[in-house]
Design a protein around this motif. Structure first.
Motif, PDB file in Angstrom:
ATOM      1  N   THR A   1       1.066  -1.151  -0.127  1.00  0.00           N
ATOM      2  CA  THR A   1       0.005  -0.135  -0.026  1.00  0.00           C
ATOM      3  C   THR A   1       0.953   1.295   0.060  1.00  0.00           C
ATOM      4  N   VAL A   2       0.600   2.073  -1.011  1.00  0.00           N
ATOM      5  CA  VAL A   2       1.397   3.458  -1.054  1.00  0.00           C
ATOM      6  C   VAL A   2       0.457   4.528  -0.817  1.00  0.00           C
ATOM      7  N   ILE A   3       0.835   5.414   0.585  1.00  0.00           N
ATOM      8  CA  ILE A   3       0.101   6.465   0.855  1.00  0.00           C
ATOM      9  C   ILE A   3       0.912   7.702   0.172  1.00  0.00           C
ATOM     10  N   ASP A   4       0.100   8.485  -0.583  1.00  0.00           N
ATOM     11  CA  ASP A   4       0.574   9.562  -1.328  1.00  0.00           C
ATOM     12  C   ASP A   4       0.257  10.691  -0.388  1.00  0.00           C
ATOM     13  N   ALA A   5       1.347  11.321   0.234  1.00  0.00           N
ATOM     14  CA  ALA A   5       1.185  12.649   1.081  1.00  0.00           C
ATOM     15  C   ALA A   5       1.933  13.606   0.349  1.00  0.00           C
ATOM     16  N   MET A   6       2.026  13.576  -1.051  1.00  0.00           N
ATOM     17  CA  MET A   6       2.554  14.837  -1.665  1.00  0.00           C
ATOM     18  C   MET A   6       1.518  15.683  -2.153  1.00  0.00           C
ATOM     19  N   ASN A   7       1.865  16.886  -2.712  1.00  0.00           N
ATOM     20  CA  ASN A   7       1.426  17.618  -3.527  1.00  0.00           C
ATOM     21  C   ASN A   7       2.038  18.226  -4.773  1.00  0.00           C
ATOM     22  N   ALA A   8       1.141  18.061  -5.979  1.00  0.00           N
ATOM     23  CA  ALA A   8       1.947  18.209  -7.124  1.00  0.00           C
ATOM     24  C   ALA A   8       1.850  19.454  -7.675  1.00  0.00           C
ATOM     25  N   LEU A   9       3.069  20.322  -7.049  1.00  0.00           N
ATOM     26  CA  LEU A   9       3.241  21.852  -7.680  1.00  0.00           C
ATOM     27  C   LEU A   9       4.050  21.625  -8.900  1.00  0.00           C
ATOM     28  N   VAL A  10       3.082  21.206 -10.067  1.00  0.00           N
ATOM     29  CA  VAL A  10       3.706  21.056 -11.451  1.00  0.00           C
ATOM     30  C   VAL A  10       2.380  21.536 -12.094  1.00  0.00           C
TER      31      VAL A  10
ATOM     32  N   HIS B   1     -10.474  15.237  17.598  1.00  0.00           N
ATOM     33  CA  HIS B   1      -9.384  14.657  16.873  1.00  0.00           C
ATOM     34  C   HIS B   1      -9.229  15.362  15.363  1.00  0.00           C
ATOM     35  N   ARG B   2      -7.920  15.746  15.319  1.00  0.00           N
ATOM     36  CA  ARG B   2      -7.741  16.504  13.843  1.00  0.00           C
ATOM     37  C   ARG B   2      -7.955  15.381  12.528  1.00  0.00           C
ATOM     38  N   VAL B   3      -8.753  16.095  11.673  1.00  0.00           N
ATOM     39  CA  VAL B   3      -9.263  15.274  10.827  1.00  0.00           C
ATOM     40  C   VAL B   3      -8.174  15.075   9.803  1.00  0.00           C
ATOM     41  N   VAL B   4      -8.092  13.711   8.956  1.00  0.00           N
ATOM     42  CA  VAL B   4      -7.091  13.566   7.851  1.00  0.00           C
ATOM     43  C   VAL B   4      -8.089  12.820   6.937  1.00  0.00           C
ATOM     44  N   PHE B   5      -8.256  13.527   5.730  1.00  0.00           N
ATOM     45  CA  PHE B   5      -8.754  13.141   4.460  1.00  0.00           C
ATOM     46  C   PHE B   5      -8.170  11.765   3.671  1.00  0.00           C
ATOM     47  N   LEU B   6      -8.929  10.932   3.467  1.00  0.00           N
ATOM     48  CA  LEU B   6      -8.354   9.891   2.707  1.00  0.00           C
ATOM     49  C   LEU B   6      -9.273   9.628   1.374  1.00  0.00           C
ATOM     50  N   SER B   7      -8.684   9.351   0.340  1.00  0.00           N
ATOM     51  CA  SER B   7      -9.199   8.851  -0.699  1.00  0.00           C
ATOM     52  C   SER B   7      -8.499   7.706  -1.616  1.00  0.00           C
ATOM     53  N   GLY B   8      -9.068   6.957  -2.244  1.00  0.00           N
ATOM     54  CA  GLY B   8      -8.490   5.906  -2.678  1.00  0.00           C
ATOM     55  C   GLY B   8      -9.536   4.910  -3.647  1.00  0.00           C
ATOM     56  N   ASP B   9      -8.898   4.205  -4.806  1.00  0.00           N
ATOM     57  CA  ASP B   9      -9.838   3.375  -5.495  1.00  0.00           C
ATOM     58  C   ASP B   9     -10.075   1.986  -5.036  1.00  0.00           C
ATOM     59  N   ASP B  10      -9.351   1.571  -4.111  1.00  0.00           N
ATOM     60  CA  ASP B  10      -9.381   0.343  -3.358  1.00  0.00           C
ATOM     61  C   ASP B  10      -9.939   0.473  -1.958  1.00  0.00           C
ATOM     62  N   GLU B  11     -11.132  -0.201  -1.535  1.00  0.00           N
ATOM     63  CA  GLU B  11     -11.329   0.027  -0.101  1.00  0.00           C
ATOM     64  C   GLU B  11     -10.569  -1.090   0.867  1.00  0.00           C
ATOM     65  N   ASP B  12      -9.871  -2.162  -0.040  1.00  0.00           N
ATOM     66  CA  ASP B  12      -9.169  -2.950   0.987  1.00  0.00           C
ATOM     67  C   ASP B  12      -7.711  -2.228   1.271  1.00  0.00           C
TER      68      ASP B  12
ATOM     69  N   THR C   1      -7.757   1.419   1.634  1.00  0.00           N
ATOM     70  CA  THR C   1      -8.142   2.550   2.378  1.00  0.00           C
ATOM     71  C   THR C   1      -8.479   2.317   3.841  1.00  0.00           C
ATOM     72  N   ALA C   2      -9.429   1.049   3.982  1.00  0.00           N
ATOM     73  CA  ALA C   2      -9.611   0.932   5.362  1.00  0.00           C
ATOM     74  C   ALA C   2      -8.386   0.682   6.226  1.00  0.00           C
ATOM     75  N   PRO C   3      -7.413  -0.116   5.885  1.00  0.00           N
ATOM     76  CA  PRO C   3      -6.373   0.026   6.606  1.00  0.00           C
ATOM     77  C   PRO C   3      -5.645   1.367   6.970  1.00  0.00           C
ATOM     78  N   VAL C   4      -5.511   2.118   5.854  1.00  0.00           N
ATOM     79  CA  VAL C   4      -4.913   3.423   5.978  1.00  0.00           C
ATOM     80  C   VAL C   4      -5.815   4.409   6.973  1.00  0.00           C
ATOM     81  N   ALA C   5      -7.079   4.164   7.066  1.00  0.00           N
ATOM     82  CA  ALA C   5      -7.939   4.698   7.892  1.00  0.00           C
ATOM     83  C   ALA C   5      -7.825   4.323   9.458  1.00  0.00           C
ATOM     84  N   ALA C   6      -7.418   3.127   9.606  1.00  0.00           N
ATOM     85  CA  ALA C   6      -7.235   2.496  10.673  1.00  0.00           C
ATOM     86  C   ALA C   6      -5.853   2.974  11.296  1.00  0.00           C
ATOM     87  N   LEU C   7      -4.939   3.183  10.399  1.00  0.00           N
ATOM     88  CA  LEU C   7      -3.529   3.730  11.093  1.00  0.00           C
ATOM     89  C   LEU C   7      -3.577   5.276  11.316  1.00  0.00           C
ATOM     90  N   ALA C   8      -4.507   6.154  10.612  1.00  0.00           N
ATOM     91  CA  ALA C   8      -4.717   7.476  10.918  1.00  0.00           C
ATOM     92  C   ALA C   8      -5.426   7.513  12.247  1.00  0.00           C
TER      93      ALA C   8
END
Length: 199
Positions: free
Chosen positions: A85-94, A139-150, A152-159
Motif C-alpha cells: 500500500t502506497v500512501i501519497d502525502a505529496m502535493n503536485a506543484l507542477v 481529533h484533527r481530521v485526516v482526509f483519505l481517498s482511494g480506488d481500493d477499499e481494501d 483505504t480501510a487499513p490506512v483509515a485504521a492507521l490514521a
C-alpha cells in the motif's frame, strides 16, 4: 504491519513524530544515506529507524513524503509493488499538463505498478501534522481517498491509531480531487484544519 516514510523533509519528519508519539515503529529513508538521517531520527524517538531506500521499501505500507517530481525515482526501487500500500502525502506543484489530465494521485499510481494507492496526510501543513492531533475535545481530521477499499480501510485504521479522525472522501477522481494541489490549483479541502468530536 510494517511502515516506512520515504522523504525526511518537513512532512516526513512531521509524520515520523506522529508515529513516535504512539510508539509505532517506522522506517525513514531519503536520498541521504541512513547514517546521515540516524541522529535526527533518534531525536524524534526510538521507534523511528533510519534505513536505506532499498530496506525501507520492504515495508507493507509506504508513505511518500518526497517532492512530487521525485516519486518516479522512488518507484524504481522495486520492479513490482504488488502487495504494497502506497500512501501519497505529496502535493503536485507542477503544471497541470504534466499530469496527463489525471488527479495527481492517479498519476502517481501509474508509477507504482501493482500497488494500492491511497491519498492521505497531504492537506495539513507540516507544523500542524507534527502536533498532537487530540485538540479541543476532538481529533484533527485526516482526509483519505482511494480506488481500493481494501487499502483505504487499513490506512483509515492507521490514521486513527495515530490519533487522527479519518474521513473518507471516496475515489481518487472524486473526493481525491478535493484535497489535491495541482499546479497553482488548490483542492477545496487543502489546508483545512478540521476537528471531529468523540462520538
Amino acid at each position: 504491519m510494517s511502515y516506512a516514510i520515504i522523504g525526511f523533509g518537513k512532512i516526513g519528519q512531521a509524520l515520523a513524530r506522529a508515529f513516535a508519539r504512539k510508539n509505532i515503529e517506522v522506517a525513514v529513508a531519503s536520498r541521504r544515506p541512513p547514517e546521515a538521517l540516524a541522529p535526527q531520527a533518534l531525536a524524534i524517538g526510538p521507534t523511528v529507524v533510519a534505513k536505506s531506500l532499498r530496506e525501507a521499501v520492504e515495508a507493507d505500507t509506504i508513505i511518500l513524503a518526497v517532492p512530487f517530481g521525485e516519486h518516479r525515482e522512488v518507484a524504481k526501487a522495486l520492479s513490482s509493488w504488488k502487495g504494497k500500500t502506497v500512501i501519497d502525502a505529496m502535493n503536485a506543484l507542477v503544471p497541470l499538463e504534466e499530469l496527463d489530465g489525471l488527479p495527481s494521485s492517479a498519476f502517481v499510481a501509474k508509477a507504482f505498478t501493482g500497488a494500492k494507492l491511497v491519498k492521505a496526510f497531504n492537506h495539513l501543513v507540516a507544523t500542524t501534522l507534527a502536533a498532537d492531533p487530540v485538540v479541543e475535545g476532538g481529533h484533527r481530521v485526516v482526509f483519505l481517498s482511494g480506488d481500493d477499499e481494501d487499502a483505504t480501510a487499513p490506512v483509515a485504521a492507521l490514521a486513527k491509531q495515530l490519533g487522527f479522525a479519518p474521513v473518507k472522501l471516496g475515489k481518487l477522481n472524486e473526493g481525491g480531487a478535493l484535497v489535491h494541489a495541482r499546479g497553482g490549483v488548490w483542492g477545496q479541502l487543502i489546508f483545512q484544519d478540521l476537528f471531529r468530536k468523540e462520538q
